[in-house]
Design a protein around this motif. Structure first.
Motif, PDB file in Angstrom:
ATOM      1  N   THR A  70     131.672  18.497  52.808  1.00  0.00           N
ATOM      2  CA  THR A  70     131.530  19.658  53.901  1.00  0.00           C
ATOM      3  C   THR A  70     132.841  20.558  54.174  1.00  0.00           C
ATOM      4  O   THR A  70     132.865  21.598  54.632  1.00  0.00           O
ATOM      5  CB  THR A  70     130.808  19.246  54.873  1.00  0.00           C
ATOM      6  OG1 THR A  70     131.700  17.810  55.624  1.00  0.00           O
ATOM      7  CG2 THR A  70     129.458  18.764  54.911  1.00  0.00           C
ATOM      8  N   GLU A  74     132.400  22.711  48.338  1.00  0.00           N
ATOM      9  CA  GLU A  74     132.095  22.292  46.789  1.00  0.00           C
ATOM     10  C   GLU A  74     130.915  21.500  46.795  1.00  0.00           C
ATOM     11  O   GLU A  74     130.461  20.547  47.733  1.00  0.00           O
ATOM     12  CB  GLU A  74     133.122  21.516  46.293  1.00  0.00           C
ATOM     13  CG  GLU A  74     132.773  21.011  44.779  1.00  0.00           C
ATOM     14  CD  GLU A  74     134.079  19.920  44.504  1.00  0.00           C
ATOM     15  OE1 GLU A  74     134.458  20.340  43.338  1.00  0.00           O
ATOM     16  OE2 GLU A  74     134.143  19.118  45.230  1.00  0.00           O
ATOM     17  N   PRO A  75     129.845  21.812  45.907  1.00  0.00           N
ATOM     18  CA  PRO A  75     128.640  20.974  45.765  1.00  0.00           C
ATOM     19  C   PRO A  75     128.894  19.730  45.777  1.00  0.00           C
ATOM     20  O   PRO A  75     129.871  19.211  44.796  1.00  0.00           O
ATOM     21  CB  PRO A  75     127.998  21.472  44.604  1.00  0.00           C
ATOM     22  CG  PRO A  75     128.664  23.034  44.454  1.00  0.00           C
ATOM     23  CD  PRO A  75     130.053  22.892  44.967  1.00  0.00           C
ATOM     24  N   THR A  77     127.290  17.652  44.076  1.00  0.00           N
ATOM     25  CA  THR A  77     126.624  17.045  42.895  1.00  0.00           C
ATOM     26  C   THR A  77     127.915  16.919  41.917  1.00  0.00           C
ATOM     27  O   THR A  77     127.741  16.306  40.821  1.00  0.00           O
ATOM     28  CB  THR A  77     125.810  18.229  42.395  1.00  0.00           C
ATOM     29  OG1 THR A  77     126.237  19.365  42.417  1.00  0.00           O
ATOM     30  CG2 THR A  77     124.426  18.041  43.183  1.00  0.00           C
ATOM     31  N   PHE A 132     122.994  19.819  53.718  1.00  0.00           N
ATOM     32  CA  PHE A 132     122.779  21.050  52.769  1.00  0.00           C
ATOM     33  C   PHE A 132     123.300  22.280  53.511  1.00  0.00           C
ATOM     34  O   PHE A 132     123.239  22.585  54.526  1.00  0.00           O
ATOM     35  CB  PHE A 132     121.499  21.447  52.250  1.00  0.00           C
ATOM     36  CG  PHE A 132     120.636  20.410  51.570  1.00  0.00           C
ATOM     37  CD1 PHE A 132     120.690  20.219  50.076  1.00  0.00           C
ATOM     38  CD2 PHE A 132     120.056  19.375  52.308  1.00  0.00           C
ATOM     39  CE1 PHE A 132     120.039  19.241  49.390  1.00  0.00           C
ATOM     40  CE2 PHE A 132     119.116  18.099  51.357  1.00  0.00           C
ATOM     41  CZ  PHE A 132     119.476  18.267  50.078  1.00  0.00           C
ATOM     42  N   ALA A 133     124.112  23.257  52.942  1.00  0.00           N
ATOM     43  CA  ALA A 133     124.387  24.462  53.247  1.00  0.00           C
ATOM     44  C   ALA A 133     123.241  25.495  53.400  1.00  0.00           C
ATOM     45  O   ALA A 133     122.179  25.010  52.997  1.00  0.00           O
ATOM     46  CB  ALA A 133     125.284  25.030  52.231  1.00  0.00           C
ATOM     47  N   ASN A 135     122.454  28.000  52.008  1.00  0.00           N
ATOM     48  CA  ASN A 135     122.087  28.482  50.636  1.00  0.00           C
ATOM     49  C   ASN A 135     121.525  27.446  49.800  1.00  0.00           C
ATOM     50  O   ASN A 135     121.167  27.705  48.489  1.00  0.00           O
ATOM     51  CB  ASN A 135     123.323  29.314  49.973  1.00  0.00           C
ATOM     52  CG  ASN A 135     124.338  28.349  49.692  1.00  0.00           C
ATOM     53  OD1 ASN A 135     124.409  27.076  49.703  1.00  0.00           O
ATOM     54  ND2 ASN A 135     125.310  28.986  49.004  1.00  0.00           N
ATOM     55  N   THR A 137     123.134  24.525  49.062  1.00  0.00           N
ATOM     56  CA  THR A 137     123.976  23.611  48.142  1.00  0.00           C
ATOM     57  C   THR A 137     124.225  22.317  48.956  1.00  0.00           C
ATOM     58  O   THR A 137     124.228  22.228  50.168  1.00  0.00           O
ATOM     59  CB  THR A 137     125.348  24.376  48.227  1.00  0.00           C
ATOM     60  OG1 THR A 137     125.179  25.678  47.505  1.00  0.00           O
ATOM     61  CG2 THR A 137     126.369  23.622  47.483  1.00  0.00           C
ATOM     62  N   PRO A 138     123.946  21.263  48.017  1.00  0.00           N
ATOM     63  CA  PRO A 138     124.140  19.891  48.736  1.00  0.00           C
ATOM     64  C   PRO A 138     125.478  19.580  49.074  1.00  0.00           C
ATOM     65  O   PRO A 138     126.404  19.807  48.157  1.00  0.00           O
ATOM     66  CB  PRO A 138     123.528  19.239  47.781  1.00  0.00           C
ATOM     67  CG  PRO A 138     123.397  19.696  46.422  1.00  0.00           C
ATOM     68  CD  PRO A 138     123.413  21.368  46.614  1.00  0.00           C
ATOM     69  N   LEU A 139     125.606  19.187  50.142  1.00  0.00           N
ATOM     70  CA  LEU A 139     127.144  18.886  50.708  1.00  0.00           C
ATOM     71  C   LEU A 139     127.485  17.312  50.857  1.00  0.00           C
ATOM     72  O   LEU A 139     128.575  16.956  51.132  1.00  0.00           O
ATOM     73  CB  LEU A 139     127.573  19.877  51.653  1.00  0.00           C
ATOM     74  CG  LEU A 139     127.565  21.299  51.569  1.00  0.00           C
ATOM     75  CD1 LEU A 139     127.892  22.003  52.839  1.00  0.00           C
ATOM     76  CD2 LEU A 139     128.556  21.767  50.508  1.00  0.00           C
TER      77      LEU A 139
END
Length: 226
Positions: A70, A74-75, A77, A132-133, A135, A137-139
């Motif tokens: 966070t 950056e993802p 993943t 998640f963000a 959008n 994106t998993p954080l």
């Protein structure tokens, strides 16, 4: 600079292909299991049979880690994909035979400061994405790893990788103001034994130790009677 807190030592996984996977946050717990198989021979007239050793079982190591990006956006993943590779077949590893469809994932070791585990394969990996963000994106994710010993090694589950000492050892994390002679006094009741700790940890300058450093406290040598 003396008195300035230092960052904690980061744990990491090292693969047989020399890849290093740093853990973003150190695990709060490690669970190590080692068992052996014993067979009971029939023993008439006795309260209990005599057990005979059959075979040792592979050791297991389980840990849970948190992965969080966070602060960078950056993802997460990027980091979980590295863990997934540990349960995926790598055709570049030794003993691979494409003609027989023979291949395997890599073995790894868990390393944290001076501690190193036995060689192990990741038997089970569970990933849970928890943040998640906007959008999508998993954080943030939680990873549970279950690792099983890969080969027979005459070592303890956690050891000093430089000495491979088979005897049990204590690990001590240095606090502010602690010195080797104080550690010796605490663990041996004899401050003059500080050189044992220095040698076990390859300490060149006892005055240059930093708070947070993990120190191996070896057992005192056994004196044999002549």
């Amino acid at each position: 600079m003396a008195g300035v807190p230092t960052a904690p030592v980061k744990a990491e996984l090292r693969t047989e292909t020399k890849e290093v996977i740093p853990l973003l946050f150190n695990p709060a717990e490690l669970t190590i299991t080692k068992s052996a198989s014993w067979n009971a021979a029939e023993s008439k007239g006795n309260n209990a049979p005599l057990l005979k050793f059959s075979a040792g079982q592979p050791g297991t190591l389980a840990l849970s880690i948190t992965l969080d990006t966070t602060d960078t956006g950056e993802p997460v993943t990027v980091h979980t994909d590295k863990l997934l590779k540990l349960v995926s077949v790598d055709p570049k590893l030794p003993s691979t035979d494409k003609s027989r469809n023979k291949a395997r994932p890599p073995w790894v070791t868990f390393n944290w400061g001076t501690l190193q585990s036995f060689k192990a394969v990741v038997e089970r990996l569970s990933l849970k994405f928890t943040y998640f963000a906007a959008n999508g994106t998993p954080l943030r994710a939680k990873a549970d790893l279950s690792m099983k010993q890969y080969e027979d090694e005459a070592v303890k589950p956690l050891q000093n990788p430089t000495s491979h000492t088979p005897s049990l050892q204590t690990v001590h994390r240095l606090s502010h103001g602690e010195t080797l002679d104080r550690l010796a006094a605490k663990h041996y009741a004899d401050s003059t034994r500080w050189r044992l700790i220095a040698e076990a940890n390859n300490v060149v300058d006892p005055l240059a130790l930093e708070p947070g450093t993990l120190m191996i406290i070896p057992e005192l040598p056994v004196r044999r009677r002549g």
